[in-house]
Design a protein around this motif. Sequence first.
Motif, PDB file in Angstrom:
ATOM      1  N   SER A 241      22.295   8.196   6.157  1.00 14.36           N
ATOM      2  CA  SER A 241      22.240   6.967   5.088  1.00 14.36           C
ATOM      3  C   SER A 241      22.880   7.319   3.913  1.00 14.36           C
ATOM      4  N   SER A 242      22.735   8.578   3.491  1.00 17.21           N
ATOM      5  CA  SER A 242      23.528   8.913   2.204  1.00 17.21           C
ATOM      6  C   SER A 242      25.121   8.759   2.102  1.00 17.21           C
ATOM      7  N   VAL A 243      25.393   8.741   3.280  1.00 11.17           N
ATOM      8  CA  VAL A 243      26.996   8.627   3.535  1.00 11.17           C
ATOM      9  C   VAL A 243      27.384   7.283   3.467  1.00 11.17           C
ATOM     10  N   SER A 244      26.517   6.403   4.061  1.00 11.26           N
ATOM     11  CA  SER A 244      26.630   4.970   4.232  1.00 11.26           C
ATOM     12  C   SER A 244      26.449   4.485   2.703  1.00 11.26           C
ATOM     13  N   GLN A 245      25.616   4.877   1.877  1.00 12.81           N
ATOM     14  CA  GLN A 245      25.770   4.552   0.683  1.00 12.81           C
ATOM     15  C   GLN A 245      26.689   4.858  -0.197  1.00 12.81           C
ATOM     16  N   LEU A 246      27.312   6.070   0.246  1.00 16.53           N
ATOM     17  CA  LEU A 246      28.477   6.605  -0.675  1.00 16.53           C
ATOM     18  C   LEU A 246      29.789   5.771  -0.493  1.00 16.53           C
ATOM     19  N   ILE A 247      29.654   5.559   0.680  1.00  8.72           N
ATOM     20  CA  ILE A 247      30.813   4.441   1.233  1.00  8.72           C
ATOM     21  C   ILE A 247      30.702   3.144   0.660  1.00  8.72           C
ATOM     22  N   GLY A 248      29.642   2.831   0.471  1.00  4.13           N
ATOM     23  CA  GLY A 248      29.580   1.393  -0.111  1.00  4.13           C
ATOM     24  C   GLY A 248      29.714   1.328  -1.691  1.00  4.13           C
ATOM     25  N   SER A 249      29.996   2.635  -2.324  1.00  2.00           N
ATOM     26  CA  SER A 249      30.073   2.650  -3.602  1.00  2.00           C
ATOM     27  C   SER A 249      31.500   3.135  -4.012  1.00  2.00           C
ATOM     28  N   LEU A 250      32.378   3.368  -3.039  1.00  4.38           N
ATOM     29  CA  LEU A 250      33.633   3.876  -3.164  1.00  4.38           C
ATOM     30  C   LEU A 250      34.481   2.854  -3.972  1.00  4.38           C
ATOM     31  N   ARG A 251      35.179   3.505  -4.780  1.00  2.00           N
ATOM     32  CA  ARG A 251      36.129   2.641  -5.832  1.00  2.00           C
ATOM     33  C   ARG A 251      37.319   3.526  -5.871  1.00  2.00           C
ATOM     34  N   PRO A 252      38.542   2.726  -5.940  1.00  2.32           N
ATOM     35  CA  PRO A 252      39.893   3.510  -6.073  1.00  2.32           C
ATOM     36  C   PRO A 252      39.946   3.960  -7.544  1.00  2.32           C
ATOM     37  N   ASP A 253      40.668   5.173  -7.685  1.00  2.00           N
ATOM     38  CA  ASP A 253      41.069   5.552  -8.751  1.00  2.00           C
ATOM     39  C   ASP A 253      42.480   5.048  -9.522  1.00  2.00           C
ATOM     40  N   GLY A 254      42.463   4.631 -10.536  1.00  2.63           N
ATOM     41  CA  GLY A 254      43.665   4.037 -10.992  1.00  2.63           C
ATOM     42  C   GLY A 254      43.823   2.697 -10.462  1.00  2.63           C
ATOM     43  N   PRO A 255      45.267   1.840 -10.904  1.00  2.00           N
ATOM     44  CA  PRO A 255      45.333   0.529 -10.344  1.00  2.00           C
ATOM     45  C   PRO A 255      45.073   0.163  -9.266  1.00  2.00           C
ATOM     46  N   ALA A 256      44.984  -0.838  -9.046  1.00  7.38           N
ATOM     47  CA  ALA A 256      44.912  -1.686  -7.697  1.00  7.38           C
ATOM     48  C   ALA A 256      44.957  -3.286  -7.521  1.00  7.38           C
ATOM     49  N   ASP A 257      45.875  -3.740  -6.427  1.00  6.45           N
ATOM     50  CA  ASP A 257      46.222  -4.999  -6.781  1.00  6.45           C
ATOM     51  C   ASP A 257      44.764  -5.884  -6.223  1.00  6.45           C
ATOM     52  N   ALA A 258      44.866  -7.258  -6.326  1.00  9.32           N
ATOM     53  CA  ALA A 258      43.806  -7.945  -5.904  1.00  9.32           C
ATOM     54  C   ALA A 258      43.574  -8.118  -4.235  1.00  9.32           C
ATOM     55  N   MET A 259      44.428  -7.999  -3.492  1.00  6.72           N
ATOM     56  CA  MET A 259      44.309  -7.707  -2.145  1.00  6.72           C
ATOM     57  C   MET A 259      43.890  -6.517  -1.659  1.00  6.72           C
TER      58      MET A 259
END
Length: 371
Positions: A241-259
């Motif tokens: 459950s905690s891993v699933s929540q963690l995956i749901g909150s993942l964000r990239p560090d630094g710039p990322a394009d819209a796609m």
Amino acid sequence: MVDRSYRSFENLERSASTARVLNLLKVYKEKGNNIEWRDRPLFLNPKLNRCLLIKHRLRRNEYDRFMDGRSVALKIVIPIDGRDLKTGGMYIFVDQINYEAAMREIFGITPDQTDWSVLSVLDSLPSLDPFLMREQLARNGVSPADCYFALSDADLQGMLEFVQEEIRPLVELSLASQGAAGVGSVERMAAKILSNAPGDHIESLGQTLRLSRDQYQEGVFCWKGFLYYKWSLNRLMKEISSVSQLIGSLRPDGPADAMSIDYIERSRRFIRTEIARTFNEVRETLKIYDTAYGSLTLDGNPMAFRTFLLEAPSMFQSLGEQIGALQHIVSFSRYRFGKKAAPLGSEELMEILMDFESSLRSVGDDGTILI
């Protein structure tokens, strides 16, 4: 051609073994100077004993490499340079169409050699879970050093205690004429089950169920697998459950394009949904065992358990793949998303999410190139 996705390959090499990956290169780097590693290798061929083995879900364009219609294959990944994974790697599937010729050319291995048999055993397993690997190899007369199996003493003890409690009703039933089973009887029978050792209560159960020796031995191995999977699921419940929540909150560090951002958001939703679905399917399959075992120990109906032992091999493969996928996601998440982990750029995050998706369905790519 150089591996175009070397970052994912580097992640595989740096991380510990999981139920999907057996990292022999990492074992070599950490244990190569140990006497037991030298005296009891998993593979006698030095090159093969420093590869990575991966339970790989085939892509659609890979199905025609096999004659048997399989969807999962054991992939042998050979690093081009074990000191620098940025140079990439090549791979070969066990039992692919040109398998014998490729193995002769790359490793000098032929079908009459032990290493060939060991690969066949590992290919037959639903996952590269260390407990199942050790058990199945032992059944085939192969006993590599413990360093190849990421099983701690605490894990082994926990598994033994779980099995003791699980089989207590069966021991009590088998000793009913002598009164309730003592602790010693339960411990001895649990040890025999876990070690494949023959014993009076084990053999007499096979006779009671009117199973041939081969049917019974195969059924008991799968029964042992179900016990292990049940124990594993209990442990995963604390983290999934905690891993699933963690995956749901993942964000990239630094710039990322819209796609990239759009893919990451969609992939996170898909993975969380598939984790829940897979977890529930595993629980439903394990209920089949619980019902059959309850019929034997509570209702005195041995035929229900006989049916389970006969049908267990057909359920064992898919159950192992599902548990293996969940274990892989949990263990890799602990490794890569921990508090001390390096920042995740968008490209690496997408590669990891693709890997998790491929563990949960029939597509995927780990970036190596085919030999």
